[in-house]
Each structure stands twice: as C-alpha cells, then as structure tokens.
Motif scaffolding. Structure first.
Motif, PDB file in Angstrom:
ATOM      1  N   SER A  22      13.968  23.010 -20.418  1.00 55.22           N
ATOM      2  CA  SER A  22      12.873  23.652 -19.968  1.00 55.22           C
ATOM      3  C   SER A  22      11.659  24.390 -20.925  1.00 55.22           C
ATOM      4  O   SER A  22      10.798  24.708 -20.588  1.00 55.22           O
ATOM      5  CB  SER A  22      13.312  24.786 -18.793  1.00 55.22           C
ATOM      6  OG  SER A  22      14.167  25.915 -19.384  1.00 55.22           O
ATOM      7  N   ALA A  55      15.811  20.393 -16.182  1.00 53.54           N
ATOM      8  CA  ALA A  55      15.945  21.926 -16.638  1.00 53.54           C
ATOM      9  C   ALA A  55      17.425  22.469 -17.178  1.00 53.54           C
ATOM     10  O   ALA A  55      17.568  23.087 -18.168  1.00 53.54           O
ATOM     11  CB  ALA A  55      15.396  22.925 -16.031  1.00 53.54           C
ATOM     12  N   GLN A  56      18.525  21.886 -16.636  1.00 52.05           N
ATOM     13  CA  GLN A  56      19.686  22.207 -17.129  1.00 52.05           C
ATOM     14  C   GLN A  56      20.302  21.172 -18.245  1.00 52.05           C
ATOM     15  O   GLN A  56      21.317  21.861 -18.790  1.00 52.05           O
ATOM     16  CB  GLN A  56      20.515  21.876 -15.730  1.00 52.05           C
ATOM     17  CG  GLN A  56      20.332  22.434 -14.549  1.00 52.05           C
ATOM     18  CD  GLN A  56      20.201  23.946 -14.592  1.00 52.05           C
ATOM     19  OE1 GLN A  56      21.049  24.607 -15.309  1.00 52.05           O
ATOM     20  NE2 GLN A  56      19.314  24.547 -14.041  1.00 52.05           N
ATOM     21  N   SER A  94      14.139  28.931 -16.068  1.00 49.72           N
ATOM     22  CA  SER A  94      15.096  28.655 -15.233  1.00 49.72           C
ATOM     23  C   SER A  94      15.663  29.658 -14.308  1.00 49.72           C
ATOM     24  O   SER A  94      15.064  30.535 -14.049  1.00 49.72           O
ATOM     25  CB  SER A  94      16.031  27.984 -16.219  1.00 49.72           C
ATOM     26  OG  SER A  94      17.138  26.979 -15.206  1.00 49.72           O
TER      27      SER A  94
END
Length: 353
Positions: A22, A55-56, A94
């Motif tokens: 992210s 994003a993870q 996030s």
C-alpha cells in the motif's frame, strides 16, 4: 484514555525490513496528482502491477526506497516527498488507517500509531511523548541513505499532518515541525512554512510534529467504537501473523524448497507461486538480499546431503532422489563442486571420524 510512550519502544538495530505494498500505491497515486508518471518509475524498477495491487503483500524496504527516489528524480522536485505526503489518501495505511479514522479523538488515534504501524511497514518507528509542556510525535527512520531518509521522513510527517487534519476535520496547524536533517539545497524555509503552515526547524535531535495538549481532545469525524474494536481485533491477528512470518525472502524460499524436497521433486515456478509472487519478482527480492535461487537450493541440498551421507544405510541413489536429482551423476558433480570431494570420499572420512 490516551497513553503515551516515554521511551523508545522498538529496537532500530539490524533491520532489513519490509513494508506493505500500500505504501508503493500511495507513492504512485500521489505522483500522478503531482504530474509525475508513477507507472514509468515502476517499470524502471522492473515492478509489475500485480506486485503492488495487494495491500496485504509485504515487499522489501529497498523496493520502497528505490521507487521513492525514482519518483524524486523524475519530478526534479527537491520537496517531492513532502508534497506527496500532503495528499490525503484515507486508504493508504490499510487497516491502520481505518483504525485511526474510527478513534474517538486525535490523541487516541496518535496513541495507536505505534501499536499498529508495523502493519504498514518496518521502515521506521514512531513515538508520542511530552516535550516542553507540549506533545511531540516523532518518527525514527530505518533508512541509511541520507537523501532517501530525508524524503521519506518529510513524507511521513506530511502524511501525519494531512491525515490528522482530515480525520479531525480541522485546518489547525501544529506548533512546529522538527527535522534532523538540514535545509536541503534548492529549498527555502519559506517553502516549508507554506506547506506545513507552521515554523519548521532543521538540524534537530529528532524529526517530529509538535502540538499543544488541547489538540489531543479534538473529536474525529467518523468515530465508531464498535467498528474500532473489530478492527483492532483484526489488526492483532495480522500482527501475530507477521511475527510468525518475519523472515527474509531467502528463508521463505528455503522453507518452501524444504517442503518440496520432502516430496522428492523441485519446481522453481511452484516456489514463486507458493510465495505469492512472480518468478522474476522473487529473483529480484533475492538479489536485494545478495543471494539467488540456485544458491539457496545448493546450500539446502548440501546440508541435506551431508546429513544423509552420515547414515551408512542410505545409498547414493536414494540420496540423489531425496535431493531431487533425476541422475546420480548430477548429484556426484554438484557435491564435489560444493565440498571438493566425492560423496564416497566424504562418507569414508565421516565414518573414520
């Protein structure tokens, strides 16, 4: 109640570090708004869109540093990091961002940054503590290169300011901004005052934002206690997962190869698939750690071979198959290349000892 740290909560030594994808998206999106081609910078670094869409996903800190500097070079803006940070992006942090949005007050949000910032990345650590009758929120970068560090620190502090003003629905500026670095060549103090809206001090002992105590009580526009509790529960699970998986890419590859060896077959493409990256991306991450796929595989095979050779009941054919070799001759050649002796010579010497 808001609780603050009065001492460093994290160790900054020996950090390789990773950060959420992210962060890369945040740089690229901000660059676009500033008229810089973020896609071009990604391509220059050999990055694929799939590398930053999740994003993870965690990426090496070096990737973040190189992308930031590529964008700085493209923009030819000595204050690119700062300007990019002032662009509010609510989803850029996030789950941490959503936790902060749902806190009751600005002080509560600030107190939670240090607790959950590792979800965003390991590029630096924050502290919130009293300072001369006021409150200072500082950030200590885990970055060695002075130029990268300056842009990153300015980006983080600017992000804190813009995001904090947005969630508290206020335009009130901080009391002052402090930077460890000197005023960069090509920039003016007036530029910083205009962008931050408050006095900016350079050559300080640390980098941080200084505010008055009463700002801690500013209510947030979207506070939701129930949602906050659910988000923090989710964040705690993510932190636990990070703690159990805080490995270098070399170790991740090694563990996956060990699993494959138990099945008697090695598949390079499958290693990348299991680790959630493309083959090219995996090779790039390993290069950042000064290693490569074949070296990791050879190290693992040599260790396994020496262990198996210490057992006289294991034939050379069995050992070759256990290491994923289709031919015994291939095993013989690689082992002599690693150790300087043949498998038979190694076994005889080991048995003698």
């Amino acid at each position: 109640m808001t609780h603050f740290s009065t001492s460093a909560a994290h160790d900054l030594k020996d950090v390789a570090g990773e950060a959420s994808a992210s962060g890369l998206l945040r740089y690229v999106h901000a660059a676009k708004k500033l008229g810089v081609d973020g896609e071009q910078a990604l391509n220059l670094l050999g990055l694929d869109q799939q590398d930053i869409q999740n994003a993870q996903r965690r990426l090496p800190a070096a990737i973040h540093e190189r992308l930031l500097m590529a964008l700085v070079e493209q923009s030819q803006d000595v204050l690119f990091g700062l300007r990019a940070g002032l662009i509010v992006q609510p989803d850029a942090w996030s789950v941490l961002g959503y936790i902060l949005i749902n806190c009751a007050s600005l002080g509560d949000a600030m107190a939670r940054v240090a607790s959950y910032e590792r979800l965003v990345g390991e590029l630096g650590v924050s502290q919130v503590e009293p300072l001369d009758g006021r409150i200072c929120m500082s950030w200590h970068a885990r970055v060695a290169d002075p130029q990268v560090k300056r842009h990153m620190v300015e980006n983080v502090l600017a992000s804190w300011l813009s995001f904090g003003q947005w969630i508290a629905d206020t335009k009130r500026p901080p009391c002052e901004i402090r930077f460890e670095h000197s005023l960069p060549e090509g920039a003016k103090s007036a530029d910083y005052f205009e962008l931050f809206g408050c006095p900016v001090l350079f050559d300080q002992l640390f980098s941080g934002i200084v505010i008055d105590h009463d700002m801690l009580m500013l209510p947030l526009r979207q506070a939701d206690a129930g949602l906050l509790q659910a988000l923090e529960t989710h964040a705690q699970k993510q932190l636990s997962a990070l703690s159990s998986d805080s490995q270098t890419w070399r170790l991740k590859v090694r563990h996956e190869l060990s699993r494959q060896l138990q099945n008697g077959a090695i598949n390079k493409s499958e290693v990348a698939i299991q680790l959630g990256v493309s083959g090219r991306t995996l090779q790039r991450y390993l290069r950042l750690e000064n290693t490569h796929y074949q070296l990791v595989l050879d190290e693992l095979r040599q260790e396994q071979a020496e262990l198996l050779l210490s057992d006289p009941t294991q034939s050379f054919i069995d050992i070759a198959q256990a290491l994923g070799y289709e031919e015994v001759a291939s095993f013989y050649r690689r082992f002599k290349l690693w150790t300087g002796v043949t498998p038979g010579e190694y076994r005889n010497a080991n048995m003698s000892e």
